[in-house]
Design an enzyme around this catalytic site. Structure first.
Site, short mmCIF file in Angstrom:
data_model
loop_
_atom_site.label_atom_id
_atom_site.label_comp_id
_atom_site.label_asym_id
_atom_site.label_seq_id
_atom_site.Cartn_x
_atom_site.Cartn_y
_atom_site.Cartn_z
N GLU A 108 18.25 48.72 30.79
CA GLU A 108 18.93 50.04 31.44
C GLU A 108 20.35 49.95 31.19
O GLU A 108 20.91 48.79 31.02
CB GLU A 108 18.71 50.04 32.95
CG GLU A 108 17.39 50.25 33.29
CD GLU A 108 17.05 50.11 34.74
OE1 GLU A 108 17.88 50.35 35.44
OE2 GLU A 108 15.81 49.89 35.10
N LYS A 110 24.03 49.83 32.83
CA LYS A 110 24.86 49.41 34.10
C LYS A 110 25.90 50.25 34.31
O LYS A 110 26.89 50.51 33.83
CB LYS A 110 25.25 48.14 34.05
CG LYS A 110 25.78 47.75 35.17
CD LYS A 110 26.17 46.06 35.43
CE LYS A 110 27.08 45.56 36.45
NZ LYS A 110 27.35 46.34 37.44
N ASP A 112 28.76 52.34 36.15
CA ASP A 112 29.77 51.82 37.04
C ASP A 112 30.34 52.77 37.92
O ASP A 112 31.23 53.56 37.81
CB ASP A 112 31.02 51.73 35.77
CG ASP A 112 31.95 50.91 36.46
OD1 ASP A 112 32.00 50.35 37.34
OD2 ASP A 112 33.22 50.81 35.47
N TYR A 220 17.85 53.91 40.01
CA TYR A 220 17.45 52.82 39.22
C TYR A 220 16.26 51.81 39.86
O TYR A 220 16.21 50.98 39.12
CB TYR A 220 18.58 52.08 38.36
CG TYR A 220 19.55 51.66 39.04
CD1 TYR A 220 19.41 50.58 40.05
CD2 TYR A 220 20.99 52.40 38.76
CE1 TYR A 220 20.44 50.26 40.94
CE2 TYR A 220 22.12 51.67 39.77
CZ TYR A 220 21.75 50.75 40.63
OH TYR A 220 22.83 50.46 41.40
N LYS A 307 27.38 42.40 30.75
CA LYS A 307 28.70 43.01 31.03
C LYS A 307 29.36 43.43 29.65
O LYS A 307 29.56 42.31 28.91
CB LYS A 307 29.56 42.64 31.93
CG LYS A 307 28.84 42.37 33.39
CD LYS A 307 29.39 43.39 34.52
CE LYS A 307 30.86 42.89 34.97
NZ LYS A 307 31.33 43.92 36.09
N CYS A 401 68.85 55.03 39.22
CA CYS A 401 67.94 55.89 38.64
C CYS A 401 68.38 56.06 37.45
O CYS A 401 69.57 56.31 36.94
CB CYS A 401 68.08 57.13 39.33
SG CYS A 401 67.05 58.47 38.89
N CYS A 404 69.98 59.98 37.31
CA CYS A 404 71.02 60.35 37.94
C CYS A 404 71.84 59.15 38.22
O CYS A 404 73.09 59.51 38.86
CB CYS A 404 70.64 61.35 39.18
SG CYS A 404 69.90 60.18 40.41
N CYS A 419 63.97 57.07 43.85
CA CYS A 419 65.30 57.54 43.70
C CYS A 419 65.68 58.51 44.96
O CYS A 419 64.79 59.56 45.11
CB CYS A 419 65.52 58.31 42.33
SG CYS A 419 67.27 59.40 42.54
N CYS A 425 68.98 65.00 41.61
CA CYS A 425 68.36 64.19 40.38
C CYS A 425 67.27 65.14 39.63
O CYS A 425 66.27 65.91 40.33
CB CYS A 425 67.56 63.24 41.02
SG CYS A 425 66.62 62.20 39.69
S1 IVH Z 1 19.42 46.94 39.75
C1 IVH Z 1 18.54 43.75 42.89
N1 IVH Z 1 20.15 48.56 37.84
O1 IVH Z 1 25.38 46.78 39.53
C2 IVH Z 1 18.84 44.44 41.72
N2 IVH Z 1 22.02 47.65 39.43
O2 IVH Z 1 26.54 44.18 39.64
C3 IVH Z 1 19.39 45.87 41.88
N3 IVH Z 1 24.30 48.48 38.80
O3 IVH Z 1 24.81 46.44 42.91
C4 IVH Z 1 20.33 46.50 41.22
N4 IVH Z 1 23.41 49.97 37.17
O4 IVH Z 1 25.15 48.68 42.20
C5 IVH Z 1 20.53 47.91 38.89
N5 IVH Z 1 20.74 50.16 36.26
C6 IVH Z 1 21.01 49.36 37.18
C7 IVH Z 1 22.31 49.24 37.51
C8 IVH Z 1 22.78 48.49 38.68
C9 IVH Z 1 24.48 49.51 37.95
C10 IVH Z 1 25.15 48.15 39.99
C11 IVH Z 1 24.48 48.17 41.24
C12 IVH Z 1 24.53 46.59 41.51
C13 IVH Z 1 25.55 45.96 40.82
C14 IVH Z 1 25.49 44.71 40.48
#
Ligand code: IVH
Length: 694
Positions: A108, A110, A112, A220, A307, A401, A404, A419, A425
């Protein structure tokens, strides 16, 4: 009949919300949606007996200030092991296979943002908790209810009677850009990236503010006892059917090669997504295998995050320049040899402030690393010292500044230099005028940046009050203007005298007084005179006004020059008072009140408003002139003692409402509709047992 119609409207609105916010496939126009919503809001207001905390109308949020309760998670919210290296990822997968044999994975994105755990009971959202320390989180239910993609009631069938679902609260780039543009224009500090903006917004005290900020929520992970699934994939497919927003960008992978392929694809393709991602999460699909693998103290052994590396480029720092904003804040800017980074050519990067620069020992001529991590504005993260020219000297930050020449100052607790030459200014003066005339303030048309510069450089305006002395014959001869534009400007300046007080207050450009703060101040004090007279303590009694804002307000009105401007604006006829309130009754005529403490059903400002619309008077301090103190929770002990000594009657919120008979506020008085949005959304689990793992 009414009840059926309310139910029908709720069903319809839930359906169209889902179409719009989850499926991105609206079936009706915004206008049709709003019409249904207004009908529902009207019926709910007329029939409070049918109130439902999960009605789609609660999405507009409330102005009530919710203190966040800390609540224990039923299932611990663990973190996730992470790695930046494919090699480490492969080792992790090998370990799983050694222990459990070949198994399938779900890859999946991740997301942010900031993690959230939603609890549903009998298909209704009852609680939303932040991750907190993983064991306890903050109850942000009232705020989460305003996020349109979070279903308040589930669709379909087969959901467990009680379960949790975890996901990420995200701020899409579009919402982020809009929010920061607004903050910049208001002179408020910017959010560094959408993640901080999402987390900051979720902890906002007024859910009405949250509702406006365009958050999104992607889910998720399910958690619950005896969930009726054997695989993660199946559980998410069901969650989607129940109305949750579950990403489509996921895949079942049978082996390492497929996982690598998914990662390689999204490392590139994520740039086209409308929201931020920072990696890929790889999870074992089969729940039985998950159980077999178990957990370490901090994280599951069946999942890991890979990551993405923030993109970096190395380029030469050609020079450093300085920008002065309307508040006088000085920002150092790196002028770079143009370099391609994450698909765009970067020429400039922020250097933040003197401390940051000293920390990196950054010098013109250096080869520097530029990064475009989660941040929108690229930043310099390091210097390649090996390539530093031999004759390079440490950079000395400016002490005057650049515009000015005035010596710069530093305010306590602030990283930036300022400033202080407000009135002399150029960029500050022009910045303040542009702020004053903007649409959300005085809305003066026909005056853009160029024209304001022209007026200033020709000596026609020097501060905002000069705008009201302008005459068409002074403007018409200026380059690019002419009679027609001149007339337009004069008419628009004239029209600005009808702009409501809250926007005038915002337009003054007092540090930290953004649009929302100005609105709260105007609602609370009702006139500029009252704001000017207020003490620091009284100022902080207005919603959302803290010590820092109060100090900035006091500082503003302590300046003679500002007082002059105010006087001239007043003479010109600009509105310094809020519209008179519609009286509901005279039942409190001649009575004076002090509001003290926190209340469960009304905000302090609502109570004050109720007092005024029933003819009573609000006083800030307890004295012999006070008839009643309406006391909430945590009323200060000093006030209590004084009240007892003076024999002032102390009444509860309920006593007070009983006294006036009804807590309705005539629609004409409410700047924005206030809807009940309790933070107490059904406290389901109060047991203090250790949270379970899932
Ligand atoms: S699963 C026990 N799935 O990443 C596992 N986490 O660095 C539960 N996050 O705290 C998390 N996308 O806030 C999972 N597809 C995804 C995610 C995800 C982002 C975040 C989540 C977690 C953090 C860990």
């Amino acid at each position: 009949m009414i009840r059926e119609r309310i139910e029908e409207l709720r069903r319809l609105l839930d359906y169209h919300n889902h179409k719009y916010y989850v499926e991105n496939a609206p079936e009706i126009s915004d206008f049709e949606f709003d019409t249904l919503m207004h009908e529902l809001q009207r019926l709910e207001a007329e029939h409070p007996e049918y109130t439902d905390p999960n009605s789609p109308s609660v999405r507009v949020g409330s102005d009530l200030c919710a203190e966040f309760r800390t609540v224990r998670h039923r299932y611990a919210m663990l973190s996730l092991g992470n790695t930046y290296s494919l090699e480490e990822l492969h080792e992790f997968l090998d370990r799983i296979e050694r222990e459990a044999g070949p198994t399938d994975y779900v890859c999946e994105l991740k997301f942010d943002g900031t993690a959230i755990s939603l609890t549903y009971e009998r298909g209704q959202l009852v609680q939303a908790l932040t991750r907190g320390d993983g064991v306890e989180g903050d109850d942000v239910t009232a705020n989460v209810r305003t996020i349109r993609s979070v279903p308040l009631r589930l669709r379909g069938e087969g959901w467990p009677a009680l379960f949790e679902i975890r996901g990420e609260i995200l701020m899409p780039y579009a919402s982020f850009d809009r929010l920061n543009a607004e903050r910049e224009a208001n002179g408020e500090p910017l959010f560094a990236n959408p993640r901080n903006a999402a987390a900051g917004t979720l902890k906002q005290q007024a859910s009405a503010v949250v509702a406006r900020r365009g958050l999104d929520c992607t889910l998720y992970q399910l958690a619950g006892d005896n969930l009726p699934f054997t695989t993660h994939w199946e559980s998410l497919a069901k969650a989607r059917e129940w109305g949750f927003k579950v990403s489509e960008h996921m895949r079942i992978c049978h082996d390492t090669a497929q996982i690598d392929e998914f990662i390689a694809y999204w490392d590139e393709a994520r740039r086209q997504l409308p929201f931020p991602t920072d990696g890929v999460v790889i999870k074992v699909n089969d729940f039985a295998v998950r159980r077999q693998l178990g957990f370490t103290a901090k994280a599951p052994k069946w999942a890991v995050a890979y990551k993405f590396k923030a993109e970096q480029a190395l380029t030469r720092l050609e020079s450093i320049s300085f920008q002065v904003g309307r508040t006088g804040a000085v920002t150092p800017v790196a002028n770079l040899e143009p370099v391609l980074l994450a698909g765009t050519t970067v020429r400039r990067a922020t250097l933040h402030n003197a401390e940051q620069m000293a920390l990196l020992d950054i010098r013109p001529g250096d080869m520097v690393y530029v990064e475009k991590g989660g941040e929108i504005i690229p930043k310099i993260t390091g210097v390649e010292l090996a390539r530093r020219p031999a004759d390079s000297l440490p950079f000395r930050y400016i002490d005057r500044c650049p515009e000015c020449g005035t010596p710069l100052v530093r305010y306590e607790g602030e990283a930036k230099h300022y400033c202080p030459n407000q009135s002399g200014c150029r960029p500050q003066i022009i910045g303040r005028m542009l702020h004053f005339i903007r649409r959300k303030a005085m809305d003066i048309e026909g005056l853009g940046e160029e024209t304001v510069e022209l007026l200033y450089d020709n000596g026609l305006v020097h501060d905002i009050s000069d705008l009201y002395d302008l005459r068409a014959e002074q403007l018409a001869p200026l380059p690019r203007l002419g009679e027609k534009s001149a007339d337009n400007i004069i008419r628009s300046v004239e029209r600005s005298k009808t702009v409501p007080f809250q926007r005038v207050l915002f337009g003054l450009g007092i540090r930290f007084v953004g649009e929302t703060t100005a609105k709260y101040l105007a609602e609370h004090f009702r006139s500029l005179d009252a704001v000017m007279k207020a003490t620091r303590e009284e100022l902080t009694e207005a919603d959302e006004v803290g010590g820092r804002i109060a100090d900035a307000i006091i500082e503003y009105f302590a300046e003679d020059e500002n007082l002059q401007i105010i006087r001239r604006l007043r003479d010109a006829g600009v509105k310094f008072e809020a519209e008179a309130r519609e009286l509901a009754s005279e039942s409190l005529a001649g009575k004076s009140f002090v509001i003290s403490g926190k209340f469960s059903n009304h905000s302090r400002d609502e109570l004050k408003e109720l007092i005024e619309i029933h003819g009573g008077r609000n006083l800030a301090a307890v004295s012999a002139n006070v008839d009643y103190i309406v006391a909430g929770e945590n009323m200060g002990p000093a006030k209590l003692k004084k009240a007892e000594k003076l024999g002032v009657k102390i009444i509860s919120e309920e006593d007070f409402i009983a006294m006036i008979g009804s807590d309705e506020i005539p629609a004409a008085n409410a700047a924005e509709k206030r809807t009940e949005g309790s933070a107490e959304g059904g406290a389901a689990h109060k047991d203090a047992a250790e949270p379970k793992l899932f």
